[in-house]
Scaffold this motif. Structure first.
Motif, PDB file in Angstrom:
ATOM      1  N   PRO A 178     -10.426   7.846  -4.160  1.00  0.00           N
ATOM      2  CA  PRO A 178      -9.130   8.138  -3.540  1.00  0.00           C
ATOM      3  C   PRO A 178      -8.019   7.257  -4.105  1.00  0.00           C
ATOM      4  O   PRO A 178      -8.265   6.132  -4.555  1.00  0.00           O
ATOM      5  CB  PRO A 178      -9.378   7.807  -2.057  1.00  0.00           C
ATOM      6  CG  PRO A 178     -10.845   7.824  -1.872  1.00  0.00           C
ATOM      7  CD  PRO A 178     -11.430   7.399  -3.185  1.00  0.00           C
ATOM      8  N   LEU A 179      -6.817   7.777  -4.091  1.00  0.00           N
ATOM      9  CA  LEU A 179      -5.661   6.982  -4.489  1.00  0.00           C
ATOM     10  C   LEU A 179      -5.602   5.683  -3.682  1.00  0.00           C
ATOM     11  O   LEU A 179      -5.899   5.665  -2.483  1.00  0.00           O
ATOM     12  CB  LEU A 179      -4.377   7.771  -4.266  1.00  0.00           C
ATOM     13  CG  LEU A 179      -3.979   8.764  -5.369  1.00  0.00           C
ATOM     14  CD1 LEU A 179      -2.923   9.730  -4.852  1.00  0.00           C
ATOM     15  CD2 LEU A 179      -3.494   8.046  -6.623  1.00  0.00           C
ATOM     16  N   THR A 180      -5.212   4.620  -4.346  1.00  0.00           N
ATOM     17  CA  THR A 180      -5.139   3.297  -3.745  1.00  0.00           C
ATOM     18  C   THR A 180      -3.695   2.828  -3.731  1.00  0.00           C
ATOM     19  O   THR A 180      -2.981   2.932  -4.738  1.00  0.00           O
ATOM     20  CB  THR A 180      -5.996   2.296  -4.546  1.00  0.00           C
ATOM     21  OG1 THR A 180      -7.345   2.758  -4.572  1.00  0.00           O
ATOM     22  CG2 THR A 180      -5.941   0.909  -3.943  1.00  0.00           C
ATOM     23  N   LEU A 181      -3.259   2.307  -2.593  1.00  0.00           N
ATOM     24  CA  LEU A 181      -1.914   1.737  -2.458  1.00  0.00           C
ATOM     25  C   LEU A 181      -1.985   0.251  -2.793  1.00  0.00           C
ATOM     26  O   LEU A 181      -2.861  -0.463  -2.291  1.00  0.00           O
ATOM     27  CB  LEU A 181      -1.400   1.929  -1.032  1.00  0.00           C
ATOM     28  CG  LEU A 181      -0.011   1.355  -0.729  1.00  0.00           C
ATOM     29  CD1 LEU A 181       1.070   2.123  -1.487  1.00  0.00           C
ATOM     30  CD2 LEU A 181       0.267   1.393   0.776  1.00  0.00           C
ATOM     31  N   ASN A 182      -1.045  -0.214  -3.623  1.00  0.00           N
ATOM     32  CA  ASN A 182      -1.103  -1.585  -4.131  1.00  0.00           C
ATOM     33  C   ASN A 182       0.187  -2.356  -3.871  1.00  0.00           C
ATOM     34  O   ASN A 182       1.288  -1.790  -3.926  1.00  0.00           O
ATOM     35  CB  ASN A 182      -1.368  -1.578  -5.639  1.00  0.00           C
ATOM     36  CG  ASN A 182      -2.682  -0.913  -5.990  1.00  0.00           C
ATOM     37  OD1 ASN A 182      -3.722  -1.253  -5.441  1.00  0.00           O
ATOM     38  ND2 ASN A 182      -2.640   0.060  -6.891  1.00  0.00           N
ATOM     39  N   LEU A 183       0.021  -3.640  -3.611  1.00  0.00           N
ATOM     40  CA  LEU A 183       1.142  -4.566  -3.470  1.00  0.00           C
ATOM     41  C   LEU A 183       1.100  -5.570  -4.613  1.00  0.00           C
ATOM     42  O   LEU A 183       0.077  -6.234  -4.827  1.00  0.00           O
ATOM     43  CB  LEU A 183       1.055  -5.327  -2.134  1.00  0.00           C
ATOM     44  CG  LEU A 183       2.046  -6.484  -1.971  1.00  0.00           C
ATOM     45  CD1 LEU A 183       3.481  -5.961  -1.838  1.00  0.00           C
ATOM     46  CD2 LEU A 183       1.686  -7.348  -0.760  1.00  0.00           C
ATOM     47  N   HIS A 184       2.210  -5.682  -5.348  1.00  0.00           N
ATOM     48  CA  HIS A 184       2.341  -6.674  -6.414  1.00  0.00           C
ATOM     49  C   HIS A 184       3.434  -7.675  -6.055  1.00  0.00           C
ATOM     50  O   HIS A 184       4.441  -7.318  -5.451  1.00  0.00           O
ATOM     51  CB  HIS A 184       2.704  -6.003  -7.746  1.00  0.00           C
ATOM     52  CG  HIS A 184       1.597  -5.204  -8.355  1.00  0.00           C
ATOM     53  ND1 HIS A 184       1.348  -3.886  -7.995  1.00  0.00           N
ATOM     54  CD2 HIS A 184       0.664  -5.520  -9.293  1.00  0.00           C
ATOM     55  CE1 HIS A 184       0.315  -3.433  -8.692  1.00  0.00           C
ATOM     56  NE2 HIS A 184      -0.115  -4.403  -9.484  1.00  0.00           N
ATOM     57  N   ARG A 185       3.202  -8.913  -6.452  1.00  0.00           N
ATOM     58  CA  ARG A 185       4.217  -9.959  -6.357  1.00  0.00           C
ATOM     59  C   ARG A 185       4.264 -10.674  -7.702  1.00  0.00           C
ATOM     60  O   ARG A 185       3.258 -11.164  -8.175  1.00  0.00           O
ATOM     61  CB  ARG A 185       3.894 -10.953  -5.230  1.00  0.00           C
ATOM     62  CG  ARG A 185       4.092 -10.390  -3.834  1.00  0.00           C
ATOM     63  CD  ARG A 185       5.578 -10.215  -3.520  1.00  0.00           C
ATOM     64  NE  ARG A 185       5.814  -9.702  -2.166  1.00  0.00           N
ATOM     65  CZ  ARG A 185       5.997  -8.432  -1.875  1.00  0.00           C
ATOM     66  NH1 ARG A 185       5.944  -7.519  -2.863  1.00  0.00           N
ATOM     67  NH2 ARG A 185       6.222  -8.038  -0.651  1.00  0.00           N
ATOM     68  N   ASN A 186       5.454 -10.689  -8.308  1.00  0.00           N
ATOM     69  CA  ASN A 186       5.623 -11.310  -9.629  1.00  0.00           C
ATOM     70  C   ASN A 186       4.642 -10.723 -10.641  1.00  0.00           C
ATOM     71  O   ASN A 186       4.111 -11.432 -11.490  1.00  0.00           O
ATOM     72  CB  ASN A 186       5.451 -12.824  -9.537  1.00  0.00           C
ATOM     73  CG  ASN A 186       6.469 -13.475  -8.618  1.00  0.00           C
ATOM     74  OD1 ASN A 186       7.651 -13.126  -8.644  1.00  0.00           O
ATOM     75  ND2 ASN A 186       6.019 -14.410  -7.792  1.00  0.00           N
ATOM     76  N   GLY A 187       4.405  -9.425 -10.529  1.00  0.00           N
ATOM     77  CA  GLY A 187       3.543  -8.737 -11.475  1.00  0.00           C
ATOM     78  C   GLY A 187       2.064  -8.904 -11.232  1.00  0.00           C
ATOM     79  O   GLY A 187       1.253  -8.374 -11.990  1.00  0.00           O
TER      80      GLY A 187
END
Length: 357
Positions: A178-187
């Motif tokens: 399934p599609l995954t939701l991601n959080l990035h900080r400073n790449g």
């Protein structure tokens, strides 16, 4: 027993080794700098945990093996210029871009792509490295050492960042998580959430995109496709032809993890659609010492990579999985005081995006 050699001996190689045992597959991870060259049998397979590697006797030795899967496509996909050209040729949406050649000027790039433009090194660069922003209102110029070594991308006002992990075997069969939701900080990837019902409508669009890429490359194994969501449209940000950080949740949340799936495809074992188990969250452990109290939190699996701790370095991850979302939320609450203060916003983001029911 099938034998798989892995170019690279970092945490991804170690997790491939962990996944190999139930398959009766022997996996040996090889540092590119290792001087002793292994004897590789004609029936052995060679895969990678990284798409870029230095030119060493070890890497040249592996590249000569008949069982080195995806050798040519790995070399090309490691170059972001080729990635972009391939996506354009396949008609797959990606951020508008241009090549930064030796004669490039910031003014002409802004005319073509807009006020805010991201330069990316053609090769290398990860976790926010190898990137440089050009802001027209600040009069930024292209650094000299980026000329002929980068691409430029238009800044995309995306809604959120999603990724899709898929796998293809040598017969052309494909399966997807399934599609995954991601959080990035400073790449740097900080957290992932999957599955997520509200993005399920985008699943078929994502699978069609990645499936087309896998088939065009005649690729065997797991590949990750990182995307920007712009309304109801997906745009490919980058491809990773290997197991990927945003797929770590599959270790706890699917009947076949991305690591096992990759080995199945590489070692000519059957791949199958992964059955998802409950709700999963992955929290990356970045640049902090291990706290063994993480291991006391219900519904968690803790992975520690055994690397030296340095600021901004991925040194572990924590998977949370449970059929009941209330149990996932309880685990996050238990983890909050055990992690540094800056993880509060990461946990708040996860709680905001977890399904409510």
């Amino acid at each position: 027993m099938a034998k798989v050699w892995v170019l690279g001996a970092g945490q991804l190689g170690a997790m491939l080794q962990q996944a190999a045992y139930p398959l009766a597959v022997e996996v040996t991870a090889l540092p590119p700098e290792q001087e002793a060259l292994p004897e590789i049998a004609p029936q052995d397979w060679v895969t990678v945990e990284r798409e870029q590697w230095p030119d060493t006797p070890m890497t040249r030795h592996l590249a000569e093996q008949p069982g080195f899967l995806n050798r040519d496509v790995l070399y090309r996909i490691a170059d972001r210029l080729y990635q972009k050209q391939m996506l354009d040729e396949l008609g797959i949406a990606t951020a508008p871009w241009c090549n930064v050649d030796e004669q490039a000027h910031a003014e002409s790039i802004h005319q073509q792509l807009g006020e805010d433009v991201l330069l990316k090194r053609r090769q290398g660069g990860y976790d926010g490295k190898g990137q440089f922003w050009l802001y027209q209102d600040q009069g930024d110029e292209i650094p000299g050492d980026w000329l002929g070594a980068a691409i430029a991308e238009k800044k995309i006002p995306f809604t959120e960042e999603l990724s899709l992990i898929g796998a293809r075997d040598s017969q052309g069969n494909t399966v997807f998580y399934p599609l995954t939701l991601n959080l990035h900080r400073n790449g740097i990837l900080m957290a992932s959430v999957a599955p997520l019902g509200r993005v399920a409508a985008l699943q078929s669009q994502a699978e069609a995109m990645l499936g087309k890429i896998l088939d065009a490359a005649n690729y065997v194994g797991v590949m990750a496709m990182e995307c920007f969501r712009v309304g109801d449209t997906l745009m490919v940000n980058e491809l990773a032809p290997r197991v990927h950080n945003s797929g770590h949740w599959t270790q706890a949340g699917a009947c076949v993890s991305q690591f096992e799936m990759h080995l199945r495809a590489v070692a000519q074992l059957p791949i199958k659609a992964p059955e998802v188990r409950g709700q999963s969250v992955m929290i990356n452990v970045i640049g902090i010492e291990r706290n063994t109290q993480w291991m006391t939190v219900p519904a968690t699996q803790c992975y520690w990579y055994g690397k030296d701790v340095r600021p901004g370095r991925k040194v572990g991850h924590i998977n949370i999985n449970h059929p009941e979302k209330s149990a996932v939320k309880a685990a996050l609450a238990d983890l909050r005081p055990l992690l540094p203060e800056n993880y509060g916003e990461v946990i708040d983001w996860v709680l905001e995006h977890l399904p409510k029911a």
